[in-house]
Design an enzyme around this catalytic site. Structure first.
Site, PDB file in Angstrom:
ATOM      1  N   SER A 186     -74.114  -8.856 -19.612  1.00 46.53           N
ATOM      2  CA  SER A 186     -73.956 -10.268 -19.229  1.00 46.53           C
ATOM      3  C   SER A 186     -72.711 -10.500 -18.376  1.00 46.53           C
ATOM      4  O   SER A 186     -72.659 -11.446 -17.586  1.00 46.53           O
ATOM      5  CB  SER A 186     -73.930 -11.168 -20.470  1.00 46.53           C
ATOM      6  OG  SER A 186     -72.911 -10.777 -21.372  1.00 46.53           O
TER       7      SER A 186
ATOM      8  N   HIS B  58     -55.171   0.882 -23.807  1.00 40.76           N
ATOM      9  CA  HIS B  58     -54.062   0.391 -22.982  1.00 40.76           C
ATOM     10  C   HIS B  58     -53.156   1.526 -22.516  1.00 40.76           C
ATOM     11  O   HIS B  58     -52.141   1.282 -21.875  1.00 40.76           O
ATOM     12  CB  HIS B  58     -53.241  -0.645 -23.756  1.00 40.76           C
ATOM     13  CG  HIS B  58     -53.967  -1.937 -23.961  1.00 40.76           C
ATOM     14  ND1 HIS B  58     -53.507  -2.931 -24.812  1.00 40.76           N
ATOM     15  CD2 HIS B  58     -55.117  -2.410 -23.425  1.00 40.76           C
ATOM     16  CE1 HIS B  58     -54.356  -3.948 -24.780  1.00 40.76           C
ATOM     17  NE2 HIS B  58     -55.339  -3.652 -23.946  1.00 40.76           N
ATOM     18  N   THR B  59     -53.526   2.753 -22.841  1.00 40.22           N
ATOM     19  CA  THR B  59     -52.773   3.899 -22.329  1.00 40.22           C
ATOM     20  C   THR B  59     -52.977   4.071 -20.832  1.00 40.22           C
ATOM     21  O   THR B  59     -52.237   4.797 -20.170  1.00 40.22           O
ATOM     22  CB  THR B  59     -53.176   5.197 -23.068  1.00 40.22           C
ATOM     23  OG1 THR B  59     -52.359   6.263 -22.617  1.00 40.22           O
ATOM     24  CG2 THR B  59     -54.628   5.558 -22.803  1.00 40.22           C
TER      25      THR B  59
ATOM     26  N   SER C 232     -47.077   6.912 -17.541  1.00 39.19           N
ATOM     27  CA  SER C 232     -48.264   7.652 -17.963  1.00 39.19           C
ATOM     28  C   SER C 232     -49.523   6.805 -17.839  1.00 39.19           C
ATOM     29  O   SER C 232     -50.522   7.084 -18.476  1.00 39.19           O
ATOM     30  CB  SER C 232     -48.083   8.122 -19.418  1.00 39.19           C
ATOM     31  OG  SER C 232     -49.177   8.860 -19.870  1.00 39.19           O
TER      32      SER C 232
ATOM     33  N   ASP D 147     -53.835   9.352 -22.815  1.00 33.26           N
ATOM     34  CA  ASP D 147     -53.172  10.124 -23.862  1.00 33.26           C
ATOM     35  C   ASP D 147     -52.694   9.195 -24.969  1.00 33.26           C
ATOM     36  O   ASP D 147     -52.905   7.990 -24.933  1.00 33.26           O
ATOM     37  CB  ASP D 147     -52.012  10.938 -23.278  1.00 33.26           C
ATOM     38  CG  ASP D 147     -51.012  10.070 -22.517  1.00 33.26           C
ATOM     39  OD1 ASP D 147     -50.815   8.895 -22.904  1.00 33.26           O
ATOM     40  OD2 ASP D 147     -50.428  10.546 -21.534  1.00 33.26           O
TER      41      ASP D 147
ATOM     42  N   ASN E 200     -61.640 -12.887 -17.219  1.00 27.37           N
ATOM     43  CA  ASN E 200     -62.449 -11.978 -16.410  1.00 27.37           C
ATOM     44  C   ASN E 200     -62.182 -12.062 -14.913  1.00 27.37           C
ATOM     45  O   ASN E 200     -62.751 -11.278 -14.135  1.00 27.37           O
ATOM     46  CB  ASN E 200     -63.944 -12.236 -16.660  1.00 27.37           C
ATOM     47  CG  ASN E 200     -64.382 -11.752 -18.029  1.00 27.37           C
ATOM     48  OD1 ASN E 200     -63.789 -10.843 -18.597  1.00 27.37           O
ATOM     49  ND2 ASN E 200     -65.418 -12.374 -18.564  1.00 27.37           N
TER      50      ASN E 200
ATOM     51  N   HIS F 168     -65.125  -6.037 -22.250  1.00 32.41           N
ATOM     52  CA  HIS F 168     -65.357  -7.464 -22.049  1.00 32.41           C
ATOM     53  C   HIS F 168     -66.844  -7.805 -22.124  1.00 32.41           C
ATOM     54  O   HIS F 168     -67.205  -8.909 -22.527  1.00 32.41           O
ATOM     55  CB  HIS F 168     -64.771  -7.912 -20.710  1.00 32.41           C
ATOM     56  CG  HIS F 168     -63.293  -8.114 -20.755  1.00 32.41           C
ATOM     57  ND1 HIS F 168     -62.645  -9.126 -20.076  1.00 32.41           N
ATOM     58  CD2 HIS F 168     -62.309  -7.435 -21.401  1.00 32.41           C
ATOM     59  CE1 HIS F 168     -61.347  -9.058 -20.303  1.00 32.41           C
ATOM     60  NE2 HIS F 168     -61.119  -8.024 -21.098  1.00 32.41           N
ATOM     61  N   ASP F 169     -67.696  -6.867 -21.726  1.00 32.09           N
ATOM     62  CA  ASP F 169     -69.125  -7.103 -21.836  1.00 32.09           C
ATOM     63  C   ASP F 169     -69.558  -7.115 -23.295  1.00 32.09           C
ATOM     64  O   ASP F 169     -70.239  -8.037 -23.747  1.00 32.09           O
ATOM     65  CB  ASP F 169     -69.895  -6.024 -21.069  1.00 32.09           C
ATOM     66  CG  ASP F 169     -71.405  -6.226 -21.136  1.00 32.09           C
ATOM     67  OD1 ASP F 169     -71.854  -7.384 -20.983  1.00 32.09           O
ATOM     68  OD2 ASP F 169     -72.143  -5.251 -21.341  1.00 32.09           O
TER      69      ASP F 169
ATOM     70  N   GLY G  49     -72.689  -9.176 -27.028  1.00 31.58           N
ATOM     71  CA  GLY G  49     -73.026  -7.773 -27.207  1.00 31.58           C
ATOM     72  C   GLY G  49     -73.083  -7.039 -25.878  1.00 31.58           C
ATOM     73  O   GLY G  49     -72.904  -7.615 -24.813  1.00 31.58           O
TER      74      GLY G  49
ATOM     75  N   ASP H 131     -48.678   1.573 -19.673  1.00 34.78           N
ATOM     76  CA  ASP H 131     -48.064   2.719 -20.334  1.00 34.78           C
ATOM     77  C   ASP H 131     -47.121   3.360 -19.319  1.00 34.78           C
ATOM     78  O   ASP H 131     -47.490   4.325 -18.638  1.00 34.78           O
ATOM     79  CB  ASP H 131     -49.170   3.690 -20.762  1.00 34.78           C
ATOM     80  CG  ASP H 131     -48.657   4.872 -21.573  1.00 34.78           C
ATOM     81  OD1 ASP H 131     -47.436   5.052 -21.644  1.00 34.78           O
ATOM     82  OD2 ASP H 131     -49.487   5.612 -22.122  1.00 34.78           O
TER      83      ASP H 131
END
Length: 327
Positions: free
Chosen positions: A79, A195-196, A249, A254, A97, A69-70, A75, A246
């Site tokens: 921030s 997102h694992t 898990s 993984d 956020n 997200h930063d 960049g 996930d």
């Protein structure tokens, strides 16, 4: 027709400018940037991170998300760490956020580093290093982090809304939003693999379960059995309960995420969207079926690329004394 050509030309020019900008700014980074000015900084940051992750391993997902997200807003300049002021709503105040956690870890790491090397190590570098260390501490990949970032002095909530890829984005939107940051389709599908680990609030996907097209139906791209299981956990008006990204898990870094996406069990529309592009779909299939997965290696490479987005180096920005406030 002329308008369409002009729009395409402008878009291509934006991509070119973004690419040149990122190549130029990333040149100020290097491995071991603090070797002479604060040689123990990275070890101190690692020890601080370990204190938290050893007790609360699920924080690794939160810290990885914070880093993402930063970097996608102004960049990788820290921030996202800045607090709002009386006349400005900072990135922290933006809806995407509001669920970020782990700021106290960054603040603690900063205070520990300030004790030994005051005014030397940026909050942007600390966040980047903490995200790497946290992931590696839950058996995820390890990558060398080029350092030398400086901290930005501007943080605007609206910019978070316009720059962060939403969970309901389709593949066209996702590819465009990543391309503007200098990231390609492979980076998109690889970084989505983050997102694992972690959990997500029902608010991020409830529309897929109950009223996808406005007729009380579920998203047809979602496996019906998985949708039924999610409905048991998330009621139509439940926006606060969290579920595993996930299942089974979510604490382990993984490639199982790709197996789920391949089975149409990606939690977000943005996860399912990876099956709607030949390149991203091929990568999902590869990681879901290959025994010798390349995911860890690929993730490390894409994280280094992401960490180079729009960095401030040299005399740009500042080295904040406290990560939540400009000097």
């Amino acid at each position: 027709m002329e308008t369409a050509k002009l729009s395409l030309l402008v878009f291509l020019q934006l991509l070119l400018v973004a690419s040149i900008f990122e190549r130029a700014t990333a040149q100020g980074l290097k491995i071991g940037f603090y070797q002479h000015t604060c040689p123990t900084a990275e070890n101190v940051i690692k020890k601080t991170t370990s204190k938290y992750i050893s007790r609360f391993p699920t924080l690794a997902a939160a810290l990885l998300r914070m880093h993402f997200h930063d970097c996608f807003v102004r960049g990788c300049d820290g921030s996202v760490l800045l607090n709002s002021t009386s006349n400005n709503q900072a990135e922290k105040a933006a809806i995407p956020n509001l669920s970020l956690t782990g700021f106290n870890i960054i603040d603690f790491a900063k205070s520990e580093v300030e004790k030994i090397c005051p005014g030397v190590v940026s909050c942007a570098d600390i966040l980047t290093l903490v995200a790497r260390d946290a992931v590696s501490m839950i058996n995820g990949p390890y990558w060398n982090v080029p350092t030398g970032r400086r901290d930005g002095k501007v943080s605007v909530a609206l910019e978070a809304l316009t720059n962060l890829p939403p969970p309901f984005a389709n593949i066209t939107t996702l590819k465009a939003m990543f391309a503007v940051k200098g990231l390609n389709a492979k980076d998109l599908v690889v970084l989505s693999g983050g997102h694992t680990i972690g959990r997500a609030a029902c608010a991020a996907f409830n529309n897929r379960l109950y009223n996808f097209t406005g007729r009380g139906d579920a998203d047809p791209s979602l496996d019906p059995n998985y949708a039924a299981n999610l409905r048991k956990k998330c009621g139509p008006t439940d926006f606060s309960t969290t579920v595993e990204m996930d299942p089974g898990s979510y604490k382990t870094f993984d490639e199982d995420y790709y197996t789920l996406v391949d089975k149409r069990r990606g939690l977000f529309q943005s996860d399912s969207a990876l099956l709607n592009d030949p390149k991203t779909k091929a990568y999902v299939k590869l990681q879901a079926t290959t025994q010798g997965s390349t995911f860890a290696k690929d993730f490390a490479e894409s994280m280094v690329k992401m960490g180079n987005i729009g960095v401030l180096t040299g005399n740009a920005g500042q080295i904040r004394k406290h990560c939540a406030f400009v000097n």
